[in-house]
Design a protein around this motif. Structure first.
Motif, mmCIF file in Angstrom:
data_model
loop_
_atom_site.group_PDB
_atom_site.id
_atom_site.type_symbol
_atom_site.label_atom_id
_atom_site.label_comp_id
_atom_site.label_asym_id
_atom_site.label_seq_id
_atom_site.Cartn_x
_atom_site.Cartn_y
_atom_site.Cartn_z
ATOM 1 N N LYS A 100 0.838 -1.203 0.000
ATOM 2 C CA LYS A 100 0.000 0.000 0.000
ATOM 3 C C LYS A 100 0.874 1.255 0.000
ATOM 4 C CE LYS A 100 -3.744 2.288 2.434
ATOM 5 N NZ LYS A 100 -4.578 2.341 3.617
ATOM 6 N N ASN A 101 1.941 1.263 0.804
ATOM 7 C CA ASN A 101 2.852 2.409 0.822
ATOM 8 C C ASN A 101 3.535 2.580 -0.534
ATOM 9 O OD1 ASN A 101 2.254 2.896 3.505
ATOM 10 N ND2 ASN A 101 4.142 2.007 4.283
ATOM 11 N N ARG A 102 3.976 1.485 -1.127
ATOM 12 C CA ARG A 102 4.644 1.565 -2.428
ATOM 13 C C ARG A 102 3.722 2.184 -3.469
ATOM 14 N NH1 ARG A 102 6.073 -3.727 -0.992
ATOM 15 N NH2 ARG A 102 4.834 -4.633 -2.682
ATOM 16 N N ILE A 103 2.486 1.735 -3.493
ATOM 17 C CA ILE A 103 1.511 2.260 -4.447
ATOM 18 C C ILE A 103 1.262 3.744 -4.182
ATOM 19 C CG2 ILE A 103 -0.924 2.160 -5.158
ATOM 20 C CD1 ILE A 103 -0.688 -0.948 -4.681
ATOM 21 N N SER A 104 1.103 4.109 -2.924
ATOM 22 C CA SER A 104 0.883 5.517 -2.566
ATOM 23 C C SER A 104 2.046 6.398 -3.000
ATOM 24 C CB SER A 104 0.668 5.658 -1.051
ATOM 25 O OG SER A 104 -0.522 5.031 -0.658
ATOM 26 N N LEU A 105 3.262 5.932 -2.756
ATOM 27 C CA LEU A 105 4.437 6.700 -3.162
ATOM 28 C C LEU A 105 4.460 6.908 -4.676
ATOM 29 C CD1 LEU A 105 7.127 4.951 -0.922
ATOM 30 C CD2 LEU A 105 6.417 7.342 -0.729
ATOM 31 N N MET A 106 4.243 5.833 -5.411
ATOM 32 C CA MET A 106 4.316 5.907 -6.876
ATOM 33 C C MET A 106 3.229 6.805 -7.464
ATOM 34 S SD MET A 106 5.484 2.060 -8.042
ATOM 35 C CE MET A 106 4.273 1.135 -7.122
ATOM 36 N N LYS A 107 2.048 6.805 -6.860
ATOM 37 C CA LYS A 107 0.941 7.617 -7.371
ATOM 38 C C LYS A 107 1.063 9.089 -6.984
ATOM 39 C CE LYS A 107 -2.742 4.194 -7.697
ATOM 40 N NZ LYS A 107 -4.046 3.772 -7.181
ATOM 41 N N SER A 108 1.763 9.375 -5.900
ATOM 42 C CA SER A 108 1.715 10.717 -5.324
ATOM 43 C C SER A 108 2.872 11.625 -5.683
ATOM 44 C CB SER A 108 1.632 10.612 -3.791
ATOM 45 O OG SER A 108 0.497 9.884 -3.421
ATOM 46 N N GLY A 109 3.975 11.072 -6.150
ATOM 47 C CA GLY A 109 5.107 11.943 -6.432
ATOM 48 C C GLY A 109 6.214 11.232 -7.178
ATOM 49 N N ILE A 110 7.368 11.878 -7.201
ATOM 50 C CA ILE A 110 8.564 11.318 -7.809
ATOM 51 C C ILE A 110 9.276 10.527 -6.722
ATOM 52 C CG2 ILE A 110 10.722 11.839 -9.026
ATOM 53 C CD1 ILE A 110 8.112 12.843 -10.409
ATOM 54 N N VAL A 111 9.650 9.292 -7.009
ATOM 55 C CA VAL A 111 10.312 8.440 -6.027
ATOM 56 C C VAL A 111 11.758 8.220 -6.465
ATOM 57 C CG1 VAL A 111 10.257 6.248 -4.782
ATOM 58 C CG2 VAL A 111 8.100 7.290 -5.553
ATOM 59 N N VAL A 112 12.683 8.588 -5.578
ATOM 60 C CA VAL A 112 14.106 8.455 -5.865
ATOM 61 C C VAL A 112 14.705 7.440 -4.902
ATOM 62 C CG1 VAL A 112 16.321 9.648 -6.065
ATOM 63 C CG2 VAL A 112 14.195 10.880 -6.582
ATOM 64 N N TYR A 113 15.311 6.410 -5.446
ATOM 65 C CA TYR A 113 15.979 5.384 -4.646
ATOM 66 C C TYR A 113 17.444 5.766 -4.465
ATOM 67 C CZ TYR A 113 18.245 0.847 -3.674
ATOM 68 O OH TYR A 113 19.013 -0.168 -3.142
ATOM 69 N N PHE A 114 17.853 5.919 -3.220
ATOM 70 C CA PHE A 114 19.251 6.160 -2.871
ATOM 71 C C PHE A 114 19.919 4.805 -2.676
ATOM 72 C CE2 PHE A 114 19.334 10.717 -0.943
ATOM 73 C CZ PHE A 114 18.725 11.221 -2.077
ATOM 74 N N LYS A 115 20.556 4.352 -3.725
ATOM 75 C CA LYS A 115 21.209 3.038 -3.732
ATOM 76 C C LYS A 115 22.605 3.183 -3.114
ATOM 77 C CE LYS A 115 22.546 -0.545 -7.070
ATOM 78 N NZ LYS A 115 21.769 -1.666 -6.581
ATOM 79 N N THR A 116 22.905 2.331 -2.148
ATOM 80 C CA THR A 116 24.181 2.401 -1.448
ATOM 81 C C THR A 116 24.698 0.991 -1.211
ATOM 82 O OG1 THR A 116 23.267 4.326 -0.290
ATOM 83 C CG2 THR A 116 25.345 3.455 0.546
#
Length: 187
Positions: A100-116
């Motif tokens: 549910k959080n993943r879907i909300s993030l994707m629908k609501s804005g730009i999602v940037v993954y900080f890969k480390t």
């Protein structure tokens, strides 16, 4: 923070929130504050908002309600921030564990993954007492297991990916600004 290449550009072509996802220690808060300043946006940190709302620090919340209770609070605070325009929002490392959080993030804005990479994550977090999930016999193995579980979810959720392992904050910001200015909001 002075990002010379982009200091004269003040606005993106969209005002959607920019969500920063990634493992603990990936730089979401540190880099997020600088990014917000460069873009003249408000910075929000979900962990900090959870602490403000509950009046407790993260380790105490984990002690009282466990990880499941913490994740419920995290989802609630995320939902309150989904429509915050012109913001940079640093999420907790486990925010993506909930579909549910993943879907909300994707629908609501730009999602940037900080890969480390795992070695850098360990170096940045192993002495931090404010990370209850790392209060284990072998924090390196714990990080390794979490990264193995979470990385596919980060990649699936992200619009943009940036490596925060070894570059300076200024180089990361410059690279991220290029990605954000080139990104077209199509969702």
């Amino acid at each position: 923070m002075n990002c010379n290449n982009y200091k004269n550009i003040q606005k993106l072509s969209y005002n959607d929130p920019i969500f920063l996802i990634g493992m603990m220690g990936s730089g979401k808060t540190t880099i997020g504050k600088h990014l917000a300043k460069n873009l003249n946006r408000k910075f929000l940190d979900l962990d900090h908002l959870i602490e403000l709302k509950s009046g407790l620090n993260i380790p105490t919340i984990f002690e009282i309600v466990g990880e499941v209770g913490f994740r419920e609070q995290e989802s609630c605070v995320l939902n309150e921030c989904l429509n915050c325009k012109n913001t940079i929002i640093a999420t907790g490392g486990g925010i993506i564990l909930s579909e549910k959080n993943r879907i909300s993030l994707m629908k609501s804005g730009i999602v940037v993954y900080f890969k480390t990479n795992i070695n850098e994550l360990f170096k940045r977090t192993y002495k931090d007492n404010n990370r209850p999930l790392l209060s284990t016999k072998d924090p390196y193995i714990t990080i390794e297991k979490m990264l193995k579980l979470r990385e596919p979810l980060y990649l699936k959720t992200a619009d943009l990916v940036i490596d925060t392992s070894i570059n300076s904050i200024e180089n990361i910001i410059n690279s991220l600004l290029i990605l954000l200015y080139e990104h077209k909001r199509i969702k």
